[in-house]
Design an enzyme around this catalytic site. Structure first.
Site, PDB file in Angstrom:
ATOM      1  N   SER A   1      -0.508  23.635  22.045  1.00 34.96           N
ATOM      2  CA  SER A   1      -0.174  24.289  23.313  1.00 34.96           C
ATOM      3  C   SER A   1       0.656  23.348  24.172  1.00 34.96           C
ATOM      4  O   SER A   1       0.201  22.262  24.538  1.00 34.96           O
ATOM      5  CB  SER A   1      -1.444  24.668  24.064  1.00 34.96           C
TER       6      SER A   1
ATOM      7  N   HIS B   1       2.433  27.197  20.975  1.00 34.07           N
ATOM      8  CA  HIS B   1       1.726  28.100  21.896  1.00 34.07           C
ATOM      9  C   HIS B   1       2.234  27.850  23.315  1.00 34.07           C
ATOM     10  O   HIS B   1       2.245  26.721  23.790  1.00 34.07           O
ATOM     11  CB  HIS B   1       0.228  27.821  21.783  1.00 34.07           C
TER      12      HIS B   1
ATOM     13  N   ASP C   1       1.725  28.821  27.173  1.00 38.86           N
ATOM     14  CA  ASP C   1       0.789  29.404  28.137  1.00 38.86           C
ATOM     15  C   ASP C   1       1.506  29.765  29.422  1.00 38.86           C
ATOM     16  O   ASP C   1       2.005  28.888  30.129  1.00 38.86           O
ATOM     17  CB  ASP C   1      -0.309  28.373  28.457  1.00 38.86           C
TER      18      ASP C   1
ATOM     19  N   MET D   1       1.116  31.212  33.097  1.00 39.73           N
ATOM     20  CA  MET D   1       0.117  31.453  34.161  1.00 39.73           C
ATOM     21  C   MET D   1       0.855  31.829  35.443  1.00 39.73           C
ATOM     22  O   MET D   1       1.834  31.173  35.813  1.00 39.73           O
ATOM     23  CB  MET D   1      -0.697  30.190  34.386  1.00 39.73           C
TER      24      MET D   1
ATOM     25  N   HIS E   1       1.395  33.359  25.426  1.00 37.64           N
ATOM     26  CA  HIS E   1       0.081  33.798  25.907  1.00 37.64           C
ATOM     27  C   HIS E   1       0.204  34.085  27.403  1.00 37.64           C
ATOM     28  O   HIS E   1       0.308  33.169  28.210  1.00 37.64           O
ATOM     29  CB  HIS E   1      -0.936  32.675  25.617  1.00 37.64           C
TER      30      HIS E   1
ATOM     31  N   MET F   1      -1.223  34.883  30.696  1.00 39.69           N
ATOM     32  CA  MET F   1      -2.407  34.956  31.572  1.00 39.69           C
ATOM     33  C   MET F   1      -1.873  35.415  32.916  1.00 39.69           C
ATOM     34  O   MET F   1      -1.751  34.643  33.872  1.00 39.69           O
ATOM     35  CB  MET F   1      -3.063  33.565  31.657  1.00 39.69           C
TER      36      MET F   1
ATOM     37  N   MET G   1     -10.950  33.366  23.737  1.00 38.27           N
ATOM     38  CA  MET G   1     -10.856  32.209  24.633  1.00 38.27           C
ATOM     39  C   MET G   1     -12.175  31.427  24.545  1.00 38.27           C
ATOM     40  O   MET G   1     -13.252  32.001  24.710  1.00 38.27           O
ATOM     41  CB  MET G   1     -10.630  32.637  26.081  1.00 38.27           C
TER      42      MET G   1
ATOM     43  N   ASP H   1      -8.805  29.356  21.430  1.00 37.79           N
ATOM     44  CA  ASP H   1      -7.974  28.654  22.407  1.00 37.79           C
ATOM     45  C   ASP H   1      -8.851  28.068  23.505  1.00 37.79           C
ATOM     46  O   ASP H   1      -9.531  28.809  24.217  1.00 37.79           O
ATOM     47  CB  ASP H   1      -6.970  29.670  22.989  1.00 37.79           C
TER      48      ASP H   1
END
Ligand code: DX5
Ligand code: ZN
Length: 234
Positions: A14, A39, A41, A43, A72, A74, A143, A181
């Site tokens: 990640s 990966h 992330d 946010m 991913h 979020m 998660m 994850d």
């Protein structure tokens, strides 16, 4: 060869745990180290309190590697982000099941963009939320920490969720992969593999190592050993 053995192990560093002053070099470092996927992330400061990065960074990194970009989200409003991330170079996009009634149209939208679909579930959310969507997704992401930042401790109770996802996969004869994850390092990766996981997303557990290649290999070996043990039991 059983389904479990045939399923490819995916090690996905990640980027959140990489050195942010040199994200291009870190991307190349991860891919040369033997990472299967990178990966990413995302946010938004709403779904989780933290803010990370957006499609502009993904676009800038895309020419540096052919590795799968695993995005991913979020985010509270993935609907407005799917196209930008797809155009920026994502190969697969994961949204959260906590979005409730918006999940089904989002899954279809991700597919219509030619992306693989992942569906993530937070530690406090019941697995029953995931169940209606299992036939529509390429992967479920369990998660193993509460999302929002890296470097947290693995929540052991999440192992039963991995087992549940694996049991449903067998029972329904489905092909989705099971990702984990949060707090993933050698030991926790092995426990997750024994529970049925096959995608291992790890930030701190990999990027903290100067020798990333050795860290990726060590994690792969730990996971393979756990799988072999599982095979012998079954
Ligand atoms: C957590 C993110 C993770 C994070 C994992 O909200 O979804 O991908 O980067 O970080 P580590 O591996 O450090 O727990
Ligand atoms: Zn993530």
């Amino acid at each position: 060869m059983s389904d479990a053995t045939a399923r490819q192990i995916i090690i996905a560093p990640s980027l959140l745990a990489a050195n942010f002053t040199r994200l291009g070099a870190e991307t190349v470092r991860a891919c040369r180290a033997g990472a299967d996927w990178l990966h990413l992330d995302i946010m938004d400061g709403h779904f989780v309190p933290n803010i990370s990065f957006g499609p502009a960074l993904v676009k800038a990194l895309r020419p540096l590697t052919r590795a799968t970009f695993d995005v991913h989200l979020m985010c509270d409003r993935p609907d407005i982000l799917l196209e930008p991330f797809s155009k920026a170079g994502a190969d697969r996009i994961t949204i959260h099941v906590e979005l409730g009634v918006r999940v089904v149209p989002l899954i279809w939208k991700i597919r219509s963009l030619g992306q693989q679909v992942g569906l993530a579930i937070n530690p406090p959310t019941s697995m029953s939320a995931l169940q209606p969507h299992l036939e529509q997704v390429d992967s479920v992401l369990i998660m193993t920490v509460n999302p929002g930042c890296g470097g947290q401790e693995f929540i052991t109770e999440c192992l039963t969720k991995i087992e549940q996802a694996a049991a449903w996969r067998d029972k329904l004869d489905l092909k989705y992969r099971i990702a984990v994850d949060g707090g993933i390092h050698g030991d926790t990766a092995a426990s997750c593999a024994a529970a049925g996981a096959d995608i291992f997303i790890s930030g701190t557990g990999l990027f903290q190592h100067k020798n990333l290649k050795a860290a990726v290999l060590k994690m792969r070996k730990a996971v393979e050993a756990a799988r072999c043990a599982l095979e012998r039991l079954s």
